[in-house]
Design a protein around this motif. Structure first.
Motif, PDB file in Angstrom:
ATOM      1  N   PHE A 104      14.527   0.398   5.300  1.00 46.02           N
ATOM      2  CA  PHE A 104      13.709  -0.869   5.096  1.00 46.02           C
ATOM      3  C   PHE A 104      12.195  -0.651   5.491  1.00 46.02           C
ATOM      4  O   PHE A 104      11.965  -0.017   6.458  1.00 46.02           O
ATOM      5  N   HIS A 105      11.436  -0.709   4.504  1.00 43.58           N
ATOM      6  CA  HIS A 105       9.923  -0.575   4.766  1.00 43.58           C
ATOM      7  C   HIS A 105       9.113  -1.378   5.754  1.00 43.58           C
ATOM      8  O   HIS A 105       9.594  -2.444   5.422  1.00 43.58           O
ATOM      9  N   PRO A 106       8.564  -0.980   6.468  1.00 41.78           N
ATOM     10  CA  PRO A 106       7.564  -1.928   7.245  1.00 41.78           C
ATOM     11  C   PRO A 106       6.532  -2.917   6.391  1.00 41.78           C
ATOM     12  O   PRO A 106       5.989  -2.231   5.424  1.00 41.78           O
ATOM     13  N   ALA A 107       5.966  -3.945   6.739  1.00 44.39           N
ATOM     14  CA  ALA A 107       5.158  -4.649   6.129  1.00 44.39           C
ATOM     15  C   ALA A 107       3.991  -3.821   5.952  1.00 44.39           C
ATOM     16  O   ALA A 107       3.434  -3.148   6.674  1.00 44.39           O
ATOM     17  N   GLY A 108       3.394  -3.864   4.720  1.00 44.97           N
ATOM     18  CA  GLY A 108       2.328  -3.201   4.440  1.00 44.97           C
ATOM     19  C   GLY A 108       2.268  -1.713   4.018  1.00 44.97           C
ATOM     20  O   GLY A 108       1.572  -1.128   3.446  1.00 44.97           O
ATOM     21  N   GLU A 109       3.537  -1.214   3.975  1.00 45.05           N
ATOM     22  CA  GLU A 109       3.536  -0.004   3.588  1.00 45.05           C
ATOM     23  C   GLU A 109       3.710   0.342   2.226  1.00 45.05           C
ATOM     24  O   GLU A 109       4.212  -0.364   1.302  1.00 45.05           O
ATOM     25  N   ARG A 110       2.759   1.147   1.971  1.00 48.25           N
ATOM     26  CA  ARG A 110       2.499   1.514   0.199  1.00 48.25           C
ATOM     27  C   ARG A 110       2.479   3.110  -0.012  1.00 48.25           C
ATOM     28  O   ARG A 110       2.291   3.936   0.809  1.00 48.25           O
ATOM     29  N   GLY A 111       2.089   3.248  -1.447  1.00 48.09           N
ATOM     30  CA  GLY A 111       1.843   4.633  -1.733  1.00 48.09           C
ATOM     31  C   GLY A 111       2.811   5.684  -1.187  1.00 48.09           C
ATOM     32  O   GLY A 111       4.136   5.537  -1.131  1.00 48.09           O
ATOM     33  N   ASP A 112       2.412   6.957  -0.940  1.00 52.53           N
ATOM     34  CA  ASP A 112       3.192   7.936  -0.774  1.00 52.53           C
ATOM     35  C   ASP A 112       4.064   7.929   0.717  1.00 52.53           C
ATOM     36  O   ASP A 112       5.264   8.410   0.494  1.00 52.53           O
ATOM     37  N   GLU A 113       3.632   7.329   1.415  1.00 52.98           N
ATOM     38  CA  GLU A 113       4.335   7.005   2.798  1.00 52.98           C
ATOM     39  C   GLU A 113       5.513   6.223   2.321  1.00 52.98           C
ATOM     40  O   GLU A 113       6.640   6.404   2.806  1.00 52.98           O
ATOM     41  N   ARG A 114       5.537   4.960   1.699  1.00 50.06           N
ATOM     42  CA  ARG A 114       6.623   4.311   1.032  1.00 50.06           C
ATOM     43  C   ARG A 114       7.711   5.323   0.432  1.00 50.06           C
ATOM     44  O   ARG A 114       8.918   5.102   0.485  1.00 50.06           O
ATOM     45  N   GLU A 115       7.156   5.807  -0.588  1.00 48.58           N
ATOM     46  CA  GLU A 115       7.841   6.777  -1.730  1.00 48.58           C
ATOM     47  C   GLU A 115       8.618   7.783  -0.817  1.00 48.58           C
ATOM     48  O   GLU A 115       9.792   7.896  -1.054  1.00 48.58           O
ATOM     49  N   ASP A 116       7.919   8.489  -0.165  1.00 48.52           N
ATOM     50  CA  ASP A 116       8.475   9.692   0.912  1.00 48.52           C
ATOM     51  C   ASP A 116       9.677   8.893   1.887  1.00 48.52           C
ATOM     52  O   ASP A 116      10.708   9.457   1.856  1.00 48.52           O
TER      53      ASP A 116
END
Length: 92
Positions: free
Chosen positions: A32-44
């Motif tokens: 579950f992604h934290p609020a505001g997580e985007r880009g490479d960090e979320r993809e990883d």
């Protein structure tokens, strides 16, 4: 007073699959992604979660659950919320 013997009993069979899940005992933040997580960090993070799902013996049951209950967040059964959007349990 209602007669409790007429109740259908526990429905543990609906949840038994979770005991065999590859993610059992892992940090839920992996799925579950934290609020505001985007880009490479979320993809990883999503890709790491999907690697766990890829070897999971109950992946399809997990995905069916997510589709039936309209899970709005997280990786379930190897798919993100965006990938599940528009799918239905009957489409598996």
């Amino acid at each position: 007073m209602p007669d409790l013997t007429l109740l259908p009993g526990q429905a543990l069979h609906h949840w038994d699959w979770q005991a065999d899940a590859a993610c059992r005992g892992l940090d839920p933040n992996r799925f579950f992604h934290p609020a505001g997580e985007r880009g490479d960090e979320r993809e990883d993070r999503d890709e790491a979660a999907k690697r766990v799902c890829a070897v999971c013996p109950v992946r399809l049951m997990c995905l069916e659950h997510a589709l039936r209950t309209h899970e709005s967040f997280g990786v379930w059964g190897g798919l993100t919320e965006d990938e599940r959007r528009g799918m239905s349990p009957g489409s598996l």
